[in-house]
Design an enzyme around this catalytic site. Structure first.
Site, mmCIF file in Angstrom:
data_model
loop_
_atom_site.group_PDB
_atom_site.id
_atom_site.type_symbol
_atom_site.label_atom_id
_atom_site.label_comp_id
_atom_site.label_asym_id
_atom_site.label_seq_id
_atom_site.Cartn_x
_atom_site.Cartn_y
_atom_site.Cartn_z
ATOM 1 N N GLU A 75 11.640 -2.406 7.559
ATOM 2 C CA GLU A 75 12.154 -1.160 8.140
ATOM 3 C C GLU A 75 11.924 0.034 7.216
ATOM 4 O O GLU A 75 11.611 1.135 7.675
ATOM 5 C CB GLU A 75 13.652 -1.298 8.435
ATOM 6 C CG GLU A 75 13.988 -2.320 9.513
ATOM 7 C CD GLU A 75 14.284 -3.695 8.970
ATOM 8 O OE1 GLU A 75 15.046 -4.436 9.628
ATOM 9 O OE2 GLU A 75 13.764 -4.034 7.889
ATOM 10 N N HIS B 21 -5.429 5.517 -3.240
ATOM 11 C CA HIS B 21 -4.063 5.278 -2.799
ATOM 12 C C HIS B 21 -3.279 6.572 -2.594
ATOM 13 O O HIS B 21 -2.101 6.527 -2.244
ATOM 14 C CB HIS B 21 -3.335 4.374 -3.794
ATOM 15 C CG HIS B 21 -3.822 2.967 -3.766
ATOM 16 N ND1 HIS B 21 -4.833 2.519 -4.581
ATOM 17 C CD2 HIS B 21 -3.477 1.902 -2.990
ATOM 18 C CE1 HIS B 21 -5.068 1.245 -4.324
ATOM 19 N NE2 HIS B 21 -4.269 0.843 -3.365
#
Length: 753
Positions: free
Chosen positions: A17, A693
């Site tokens: 989540e 990244h």
């Protein structure tokens, strides 16, 4: 009375989540209030789970939106000026440090990122310079403490201690760790004073740096930090928590300082028990004994743990604990519907480890004999049948099986003539973006809603577009894009015998990046070709060379949950023999450049240098050599490594005997170059010239400067030009613009030679 403790719990949530919410916030799809609400819900759920299970000591401030080291730096105002100058809000400044920022307020790279000790987790490297002003200014730790109390849960706040923070940091402007002793003492004293005012019972200092090699100067630094901090603790009890090893270099010094509790690792700490027995344990201190493995997913064998705890029976105050944070294991086995109960019975994820702590406590208080009986029954059975043919093959390996001929210098000359590549040849590391369509194709196929023929048809079309794009922009050595792969390790595990796979066993690798490590269940062998079909097709589309893309045996092992019934050496050799078969298949099908990634080579490197060669490199390097030892001289072997400190094992890396090695280098400011030069590194090398990244596109001038800096240290004929890692996490738009700039930067450098 025996009590239980968890040094830290995981934070990503049962179904990731936190990952999805954080990424949605960074895409500006939800507000900060929405994100904070989700985070609060997760924290409360995790605290309540531990409370319900019966854990006596529950941590708070173990939650993080990105990284606990970055949290600690921000709590103490350690934020480099370039991020402050962006004039962003607090949370956005935090994410700018973690992910980089490119927008109307400016353009900055992210902080450097490195491996967290010997784990697959990555932390953000704190920066200390002449402008660093250490002060206790953050509210996160206290706010989460108060939040736990408001929900009826008593917690022990935890923080990365000042010694570890200073040992992990990057120093600029000539600064050094000892320059920051006084401000750290002042800052931590202020924090302890506030915690005392809030009537906090226990406060936990995480100091994993104590399990590494310690010099007398290190111990002096530790004492200089903690003697005044402990003198100012007031009524707050202090727990010194160590993990990932033992504190043999400073046991007597450290235990004489007067902490109220010491958290010691009895899983990876091979000398911990011996240290306690030989030198004793402070009479007035509590021992938090790390006996439940926080890094692996196998059930604890209660009889062995009870035997260990019996040897500590003279300790007055004993608490049984996890060996380290549970952030390194998945949430629970309860959601796994595809594995049999017989298999799942052997696994303990985070939630199950809480139960193990509770059961051990029950056994020790003579109230839970059934749990002990059930556990004994589990370990009395035979879990697997060994592969006798494979065991014989490994036993018959000789030195010749680990040695490639001819020698590197001879191969290098013949390969240059054979491939006839230009100077500063360009390539990528392997993967291209895993778009929503790519993921949907895989998910639909796995659900049985798409045939293998239709699945492959989509993949081949993506490969075709990828190859055409690379030719259009002018890359010299191409890749097929890896659209058939979910993960560089899980994909190979799915195609090898001996593995089992989970549905929801996600763990955090860094920030919002989560991985689902496969589990090595039995002996590993290859049952059919894995990559040849896609690589052969990609090569048929172009006259340029397309790299075959494989994951190396050490990385496959290190990014899996390993067996505990055989040695890591034997596991690595099993995997190496399987990947060797794949290498030879690729070669037989016309693939002349093969990349065997060892991104995680340093992952299980012992934290003490004295153990590097005797306990790891003596089998890890040969395992890689075993994979490629039988290829032809003109076959060019590449490998790739990322996000770790490689400078001190450069010679071992050269001994891998690859022909070309690409390194992550951009986030670490090309620090590896001087080590390559100093060690006369023979292998051709591709230091990554931009960070993939970060969600930013580096300019041509930025990459031109980076290439010039590389040329200042390394010979022109040894250098390749590439990004620092695979491109799967980026969008097509970001990749397209970045690679075009990379090609332009390389050309600009060539024009100026």
């Amino acid at each position: 009375m025996i009590q239980t403790s968890v040094s830290s719990f995981l934070r990503i949530g049962e179904k990731r989540e936190l990952k999805f919410a954080t990424e949605a916030y960074c895409r500006k799809e939800i507000s900060e209030n929405n994100l904070q609400d989700i985070a609060r819900t997760l924290r409360i759920k995790h605290w309540q789970l531990q409370q319900t299970t019966g854990i006596d000591y529950i941590a708070s401030n173990d939650f993080s939106f990105y990284d606990q080291v970055l949290d600690t730096a921000n709590l103490f105002n350690i934020v480099p000026k370039r991020y402050r100058d962006l004039k962003l809000g607090g949370l956005d400044t935090y994410f700018a440090q973690a992910r980089g920022y490119q927008g109307k307020n400016g353009d900055v790279k992210a902080l450097a990122m490195k491996k967290w000790f010997n784990t697959n987790y990555h932390y953000m490297v704190p920066e200390f310079d002449s402008a660093t002003d250490i002060r206790y200014i953050g509210r996160k730790l206290v706010d989460e403490l108060i939040e736990s109390r408001e929900n009826g849960i008593k917690t022990r706040p935890v923080i990365i201690g000042p010694f570890t923070l200073l040992k992990l940091a990057d120093y600029k402007d000539g600064r050094k760790a000892t320059d920051f002793i006084t401000p750290f003492v002042t800052a931590f004293t202020a924090l302890l004073t506030e915690l005392g005012n809030l009537n906090v019972d226990w406060f936990q200092f995480d100091e994993p740096a104590l399990v590494k090699d310690l010099s007398l100067d290190d111990l002096a630094l530790f004492k200089a930090l903690y003697q005044p901090i402990l003198a100012a603790r007031g009524s707050v009890k202090t727990l010194l928590q160590t993990y990932f090893g033992d504190i043999r270099d400073g046991y007597e010094t450290i235990t004489a300082l007067g902490f109220d509790g010491y958290g010691l690792d009895f899983v990876e700490g091979v000398q911990t028990l011996e240290l306690v027995q030989k030198h004793g344990f402070p009479k007035n201190a509590a021992l938090f004994a790390g006996v439940i493995n926080g890094k692996n997913i196998w059930r604890n064998q209660y009889s062995q743990t009870l035997e260990l705890l019996n040897k500590l029976s003279n300790i007055t105050t004993l608490t049984i604990s996890t060996s380290c944070s549970l952030q390194h294991v998945p949430y629970t086995t309860e959601n796994e519907e595809k594995l049999s109960n017989q298999v799942l019975a052997h696994f303990a994820f985070a939630k199950e480890k809480l139960t193990e702590l509770a059961e051990l406590k029950g056994i020790l208080t003579n109230s839970d004999t059934e749990a002990l009986i059930k556990n004994k029954r589990l370990f009395d059975g035979t879990r697997i049948v060994r592969n006798t043919e494979l065991l014989k093959q490994i036993a018959n390996l000789t030195e010749a099986d680990f040695t490639r001929t001819p020698a590197f210098s001879e191969r290098e000359n013949s390969q240059k003539a054979h491939f006839n590549l230009p100077i500063l040849p360009t390539t990528t590391i392997g993967s291209f973006p895993q778009t929503r369509e790519v993921r949907a194709n895989r998910a639909t196929y796995r659900k049985g809603a798409k045939t293998r023929e239709d699945y492959d048809k989509f993949i081949l079309e993506e490969i075709k577009k990828c190859v055409q794009y690379q030719e259009e922009i002018g890359l010299d050595v191409l890749v097929h894009g890896e659209f058939e792969r979910n993960d560089m390790v899980e994909f190979f595990g799915e195609n090898l015998n001996g593995y089992v796979f989970t549905q929801f066993a996600w763990v955090q690798s860094y920030g919002t990046r989560c991985v689902k490590p496969p589990i090595i269940w039995g002996d590993v062998t290859r049952h059919q070709p894995i990559t040849t079909f896609y690589s052969k097709y990609a090569q048929s589309l172009t006259q340029k060379h397309v790299k075959g893309m494989l994951t190396g045996p050490v990385t496959i092992l290190n990014w899996s949950f390993p067996r505990e019934d055989i040695s890591l050496r034997e596991s690595a050799q099993q995997i190496a023999l399987a990947i060797q078969e794949e290498v030879l298949d690729l070669e037989a099908n016309g693939i002349e450049i093969i990349q065997i990634d060892e991104a995680a080579l340093r992952e299980k490197l012992p934290l003490r240098k004295s153990d590097w060669f005797s306990q790891y490199l003596d089998w890890a390097i040969p395992a890689f050599r075993l994979v490629h030892s039988k290829v032809k001289p003109q076959t060019q072997i590449h490998t790739h490594m990322c996000y770790a400190e490689f400078e001190d094992i450069i010679k071992a890396i050269d001994d891998m005997d690859a022909d070309v090695i690409s390194f992550e280098a951009s986030r670490s400011d090309l620090s590896i170059l001087k080590a390559l030069k100093a060690n006369n590194f023979q292998t051709q090398v591709g230091p990554g010239i931009y960070d993939i990244h970060s969600p930013r596109v580096p300019s041509v001038s930025e990459m031109t400067t980076t290439i010039d800096n590389i040329l200042a240290e390394l010979p022109l004929e040894k250098i390749w030009i590439n990004p620092d890692c695979g491109l799967k996490t980026r969008s097509n738009a970001e990749v397209a613009e970045s690679l075009v700039n990379l090609i332009a930067a390389r050309q600009a450098v060539i024009d100026n030679l």
